[in-house]
Design a protein around this motif. Sequence first.
Motif, PDB file in Angstrom:
ATOM      1  N   THR A 142      -2.395  -1.227   0.825  1.00 21.61           N
ATOM      2  CA  THR A 142      -1.673  -2.056  -0.131  1.00 21.61           C
ATOM      3  C   THR A 142      -0.476  -2.756   0.491  1.00 21.61           C
ATOM      4  N   ARG A 143      -0.009  -3.757  -0.216  1.00 23.18           N
ATOM      5  CA  ARG A 143       1.152  -4.515   0.262  1.00 23.18           C
ATOM      6  C   ARG A 143       2.402  -3.631   0.320  1.00 23.18           C
ATOM      7  N   LEU A 144       2.618  -2.818  -0.704  1.00 28.70           N
ATOM      8  CA  LEU A 144       3.813  -1.968  -0.692  1.00 28.70           C
ATOM      9  C   LEU A 144       3.784  -0.987   0.476  1.00 28.70           C
ATOM     10  N   TYR A 145       2.647  -0.380   0.723  1.00 30.48           N
ATOM     11  CA  TYR A 145       2.553   0.566   1.833  1.00 30.48           C
ATOM     12  C   TYR A 145       2.796  -0.154   3.157  1.00 30.48           C
ATOM     13  N   GLN A 146       2.187  -1.316   3.323  1.00 35.75           N
ATOM     14  CA  GLN A 146       2.353  -2.064   4.567  1.00 35.75           C
ATOM     15  C   GLN A 146       3.818  -2.464   4.772  1.00 35.75           C
ATOM     16  N   ASP A 147       4.454  -2.994   3.724  1.00 37.31           N
ATOM     17  CA  ASP A 147       5.833  -3.479   3.859  1.00 37.31           C
ATOM     18  C   ASP A 147       6.860  -2.357   3.932  1.00 37.31           C
ATOM     19  N   LEU A 148       6.656  -1.288   3.169  1.00 34.75           N
ATOM     20  CA  LEU A 148       7.670  -0.227   3.107  1.00 34.75           C
ATOM     21  C   LEU A 148       7.473   0.884   4.127  1.00 34.75           C
ATOM     22  N   ARG A 149       6.243   1.131   4.511  1.00 35.27           N
ATOM     23  CA  ARG A 149       5.978   2.234   5.446  1.00 35.27           C
ATOM     24  C   ARG A 149       5.643   1.722   6.844  1.00 35.27           C
ATOM     25  N   GLU A 150       4.629   0.868   6.923  1.00 40.21           N
ATOM     26  CA  GLU A 150       4.148   0.415   8.232  1.00 40.21           C
ATOM     27  C   GLU A 150       5.134  -0.511   8.941  1.00 40.21           C
ATOM     28  N   LYS A 151       5.590  -1.554   8.256  1.00 42.04           N
ATOM     29  CA  LYS A 151       6.442  -2.562   8.907  1.00 42.04           C
ATOM     30  C   LYS A 151       7.890  -2.094   9.076  1.00 42.04           C
ATOM     31  N   THR A 152       8.460  -1.462   8.040  1.00 45.29           N
ATOM     32  CA  THR A 152       9.897  -1.155   8.082  1.00 45.29           C
ATOM     33  C   THR A 152      10.207   0.323   8.250  1.00 45.29           C
ATOM     34  N   GLY A 153       9.255   1.196   7.937  1.00 47.56           N
ATOM     35  CA  GLY A 153       9.505   2.636   8.034  1.00 47.56           C
ATOM     36  C   GLY A 153      10.547   3.141   7.054  1.00 47.56           C
ATOM     37  N   LEU A 154      10.748   2.443   5.950  1.00 47.13           N
ATOM     38  CA  LEU A 154      11.785   2.826   4.993  1.00 47.13           C
ATOM     39  C   LEU A 154      11.401   4.003   4.101  1.00 47.13           C
ATOM     40  N   VAL A 155      10.103   4.202   3.862  1.00 46.36           N
ATOM     41  CA  VAL A 155       9.678   5.244   2.925  1.00 46.36           C
ATOM     42  C   VAL A 155       8.681   6.189   3.581  1.00 46.36           C
ATOM     43  N   TYR A 156       8.569   7.368   3.002  1.00 42.13           N
ATOM     44  CA  TYR A 156       7.581   8.341   3.457  1.00 42.13           C
ATOM     45  C   TYR A 156       6.259   8.142   2.718  1.00 42.13           C
ATOM     46  N   TYR A 157       6.354   7.726   1.470  1.00 44.20           N
ATOM     47  CA  TYR A 157       5.160   7.427   0.669  1.00 44.20           C
ATOM     48  C   TYR A 157       5.563   6.401  -0.384  1.00 44.20           C
ATOM     49  N   VAL A 158       4.571   5.701  -0.902  1.00 50.77           N
ATOM     50  CA  VAL A 158       4.791   4.759  -1.995  1.00 50.77           C
ATOM     51  C   VAL A 158       3.490   4.644  -2.784  1.00 50.77           C
ATOM     52  N   SER A 159       3.617   4.538  -4.092  1.00 47.10           N
ATOM     53  CA  SER A 159       2.451   4.337  -4.946  1.00 47.10           C
ATOM     54  C   SER A 159       2.886   3.574  -6.196  1.00 47.10           C
ATOM     55  N   SER A 160       1.930   2.998  -6.870  1.00 50.32           N
ATOM     56  CA  SER A 160       2.213   2.333  -8.143  1.00 50.32           C
ATOM     57  C   SER A 160       1.006   2.516  -9.050  1.00 50.32           C
ATOM     58  N   ASN A 161       1.286   2.543 -10.340  1.00 55.03           N
ATOM     59  CA  ASN A 161       0.195   2.702 -11.298  1.00 55.03           C
ATOM     60  C   ASN A 161       0.626   2.268 -12.695  1.00 55.03           C
ATOM     61  N   PHE A 162      -0.362   2.059 -13.524  1.00 61.51           N
ATOM     62  CA  PHE A 162      -0.146   1.790 -14.943  1.00 61.51           C
ATOM     63  C   PHE A 162      -0.425   3.063 -15.719  1.00 61.51           C
ATOM     64  N   ASP A 163       0.344   3.280 -16.768  1.00 60.16           N
ATOM     65  CA  ASP A 163       0.060   4.328 -17.737  1.00 60.16           C
ATOM     66  C   ASP A 163      -0.081   3.594 -19.071  1.00 60.16           C
ATOM     67  N   ILE A 164      -1.316   3.283 -19.427  1.00 56.12           N
ATOM     68  CA  ILE A 164      -1.593   2.417 -20.572  1.00 56.12           C
ATOM     69  C   ILE A 164      -2.311   3.216 -21.655  1.00 56.12           C
TER      70      ILE A 164
END
Length: 173
Positions: free
Chosen positions: A92-114
């Motif tokens: 995902t874009r968030l994983y690529q930008d936050l983990r792979e490219k910048t190393g800012l996070v250990y994990y990231v996820s997103s979801n809907f609760d509908i």
Amino acid sequence: MTTIVVIGKVTPEKAKEIIEQYFGEWKSTGSKPNTLLPSVPLNKPSTIRVPDASRVQNEVLLAETIDLTRSNPDYYALELGNGILGGGFYATRLYQDLREKTGLVYYVSSNFDISRTRGLYIVKYGCDPQNVYKACGIVKQNLQKMQNHWSVAINWSRPKQCCFGKFPYLSLV
């Protein structure tokens, strides 16, 4: 609208005997209650910080109440968009930008609760305390890109596989 759950080492016959002993003559009266929760107003921006000295990293939850239910025609398009943004782990874009490219996070996820009457969109990540706001800024940038440039430069095959894998009753044509 009563459900009785029996747990333990008991035979169905014994459970039925005991339930009938205490509830056998019980009858409901009145009309069936409405069990659907009412819609809730959209939330206003706010920040809540819960200090926890025992933790060595922060867990961040960005959540927004959204005006979306499962019957909304935009539901499946938004699920697909979330698959691209953050709902499919490393692809995902968030994983690529936050983990792979910048190393800012250990994990990231997103979801809907509908549900039938309300919706919630959630982005969750874990990071060092000094990276909380940097990561949040990147999340916001990605959300704005998705809003403004929905279908630009998207390789659709992986998001389709991730999203449609959740819905086994759908088939791709």
